[in-house]
Scaffold this active site. Structure first.
Site, PDB file in Angstrom:
ATOM      1  N   LEU A 190     -95.812  44.486  37.014  1.00  0.00           N
ATOM      2  CA  LEU A 190     -96.804  44.917  36.026  1.00  0.00           C
ATOM      3  C   LEU A 190     -96.790  44.003  34.811  1.00  0.00           C
ATOM      4  O   LEU A 190     -95.830  43.280  34.568  1.00  0.00           O
ATOM      5  CB  LEU A 190     -96.582  46.369  35.597  1.00  0.00           C
ATOM      6  CG  LEU A 190     -95.404  46.709  34.683  1.00  0.00           C
ATOM      7  CD1 LEU A 190     -95.578  48.137  34.112  1.00  0.00           C
ATOM      8  CD2 LEU A 190     -94.078  46.598  35.381  1.00  0.00           C
ATOM      9  N   CYS A 191     -97.899  44.071  34.077  1.00  0.00           N
ATOM     10  CA  CYS A 191     -98.090  43.367  32.823  1.00  0.00           C
ATOM     11  C   CYS A 191     -97.929  41.858  33.030  1.00  0.00           C
ATOM     12  O   CYS A 191     -98.705  41.255  33.753  1.00  0.00           O
ATOM     13  CB  CYS A 191     -97.151  43.925  31.761  1.00  0.00           C
ATOM     14  SG  CYS A 191     -97.705  43.593  30.058  1.00  0.00           S
ATOM     15  N   HIS A 192     -96.929  41.203  32.438  1.00  0.00           N
ATOM     16  CA  HIS A 192     -96.712  39.775  32.639  1.00  0.00           C
ATOM     17  C   HIS A 192     -95.827  39.490  33.852  1.00  0.00           C
ATOM     18  O   HIS A 192     -95.665  38.328  34.243  1.00  0.00           O
ATOM     19  CB  HIS A 192     -96.090  39.146  31.395  1.00  0.00           C
ATOM     20  CG  HIS A 192     -97.026  39.067  30.230  1.00  0.00           C
ATOM     21  ND1 HIS A 192     -97.227  40.128  29.371  1.00  0.00           N
ATOM     22  CD2 HIS A 192     -97.821  38.058  29.785  1.00  0.00           C
ATOM     23  CE1 HIS A 192     -98.108  39.773  28.444  1.00  0.00           C
ATOM     24  NE2 HIS A 192     -98.483  38.528  28.664  1.00  0.00           N
ATOM     25  N   VAL A 228    -103.184  42.895  35.803  1.00  0.00           N
ATOM     26  CA  VAL A 228    -102.196  42.096  35.094  1.00  0.00           C
ATOM     27  C   VAL A 228    -102.565  42.117  33.615  1.00  0.00           C
ATOM     28  O   VAL A 228    -103.704  42.482  33.258  1.00  0.00           O
ATOM     29  CB  VAL A 228    -102.192  40.651  35.654  1.00  0.00           C
ATOM     30  CG1 VAL A 228    -103.513  39.956  35.388  1.00  0.00           C
ATOM     31  CG2 VAL A 228    -101.021  39.824  35.133  1.00  0.00           C
ATOM     32  N   GLY A 281     -99.515  46.889  37.935  1.00  0.00           N
ATOM     33  CA  GLY A 281     -99.988  47.656  36.784  1.00  0.00           C
ATOM     34  C   GLY A 281    -100.392  46.714  35.677  1.00  0.00           C
ATOM     35  O   GLY A 281     -99.901  45.585  35.588  1.00  0.00           O
TER      36      GLY A 281
END
Length: 306
Positions: A190-192, A228, A281
Site C-alpha cells: 500500500l501507499c508507497h 498507490v 491500498g
C-alpha cells in the site's frame, strides 16, 4: 493547529528533514479508523505464514540533495499486520540485510491502543528482523531460493517513503516477488510500498534475459491494475505543506506505469484493490481495509490448500 509549513531539521543527520508541523496536523490523526479484527475461524494449520519485508533505510535523497527522514509508515505496517496476526498467521519480518525496520515515528497514532499493542507484540521482530539474503540463500538447497514448499502464503511490503530507498532496485526483492508470482502466492502492499514491485524488473541472472529476470515473460506485473499513493500529491501538496522537503528524484506511479501497470486512483480515499494475487491500498487511509482484505483472502486460500 499549527500553520508552520516548513520542514523540521532532523538533528541526527546533516541536511535531513522531518515533515512540517502543519503537514502532521493534516496527515497524522491520534487514532486510526481500526474497527476490530474479528476472525471467528483463524488459521490454525501451522503450515502457512506471511513474510513482511520492511525497509531498513531512513534517509531518502531528494532531487536537490536534501534527505527526507522517513522509513516505514507505522499505520501502514502495523494495521495490516494486526489483521494478519488476528487471522492466525505467523508473520516473519525481514529486511535486506537484517537491519532494524525503520519507522516514521512522527506518524505513530499516539492514542491508538490497538496499534500500540500490535507494535509491542512484534517489537523484537521489528528491531531484530531476519536477514532476507540469508533467508533466501538458506532455502531450497545449496543454490538458495524459495520453492513450492516455502511456507509463505503472502508477501507483505508496507508503505512509507522509505520503501523507495532500498527495495525497488533490489535483485533479492525481485527474486522473492517473482517466486511469489510463479507459485501463486499473494503480494500485499500500500501507499508507497508498491514501489517495491519495480524490483521484479531487476534481474540477477536467474531469469535468462539479463533484464527483467523473468525469462521471456517480461515484467510480471505488466497489465496489472493497482492503487498507490498519487504522484500528484508528491509533486504538489506534499511539497507545499512541507511534508517532504522538496521534489523527489522519481515518482512511484509514473515508474510503475512505464512498466505497463495501470494505476486506478487519483486521490487518497482508503481505496483497496485486488488484481489476481496482488492486493493494494492507496494510502494510510487504506491500512485497515487492506489488512482485512489480506486476512480474509489468505484465510480463504489456506482453507483451499490445507
Amino acid at each position: 493547529m499549527s500553520d508552520d509549513r516548513a520542514p523540521v531539521a532532523d538533528p541526527a543527520e546533516f541536511n535531513a528533514w522531518f515533515p512540517s508541523p502543519y503537514s502532521l496536523s493534516q496527515y497524522v490523526p491520534a487514532k486510526t479508523d481500526f474497527a476490530g479484527a474479528d476472525y471467528p475461524r483463524p488459521y490454525s494449520g501451522g503450515r502457512w505464514k506471511v513474510l513482511l519485508i520492511g525497509t531498513q533505510e531512513r534517509y531518502l535523497p531528494m532531487a536537490d540533495g536534501r534527505f527526507f527522514s522517513t522509513g516505514n509508515h507505522p499505520v501502514e505496517l502495523l494495521l495490516p499486520l494486526l489483521h494478519l496476526d488476528a487471522a492466525g498467521f505467523d508473520v516473519d519480518v525481514a529486511t535486506l540485510t537484517g537491519g532494524p525496520v525503520k519507522f516514521e515515528v512522527w506518524a505513530f497514532p499516539a492514542e491508538d491502543a490497538a496499534v500500540k499493542k500490535i507494535y509491542d507484540k512484534y517489537e523484537k521482530k521489528l528491531r531484530a528482523p531476519l536477514n532476507l539474503e540469508q533467508l533466501w540463500g538458506g532455502s531450497a538447497g545449496a543454490g538458495g531460493g524459495f520453492d513450492e514448499k516455502t511456507p509463505y502464503l503472502g508477501v507483505f511490503v508496507p508503505g512509507g517513503h522509505g520503501a523507495l530507498n532500498d527495495l525497488p532496485a533490489s535483485a533479492l526483492v525481485g527474486d522473492v516477488l517473482r517466486w511469489a508470482h510463479a507459485h501463486d502466492r499473494y503480494t500485499i502492499s500500500l501507499c508507497h510500498g508498491p514501489a517495491a514491485l519495480l524490483a521484479a524488473g531487476v534481474g540477477r541472472g536467474d531469469g535468462g534475459d539479463g533484464g527483467d529476470g523473468a525469462g521471456d515473460g517480461g515484467f510480471i506485473y505488466d497489465g496489472y491494475e493497482l492503487v498507490v499513493f498519487p504522484d500528484s500529491l508528491d509533486e504538489g501538496a506534499n511539497i507545499a505543506m512541507g511534508y517532504i522537503p522538496g521534489k523527489m528524484q522519481w515518482l512511484v506511479g509514473e515508474s510503475l506505469r512505464a512498466r505497463g501497470v495501470r494505476t486506478l486512483n487519483d486521490g487518497i480515499t482508503g481505496q483497496v484493490h485486488r488484481d489476481r494475487r496482488l492486493l493494494t491500498g492507496d494510502s494510510p487511509l487504506a491500512s485497515d481495509a487492506l489488512g482485512r482484505l489480506a486476512a480474509e483472502t489468505l484465510l480463504e486460500e489456506a482453507a483451499k490448500r490445507g
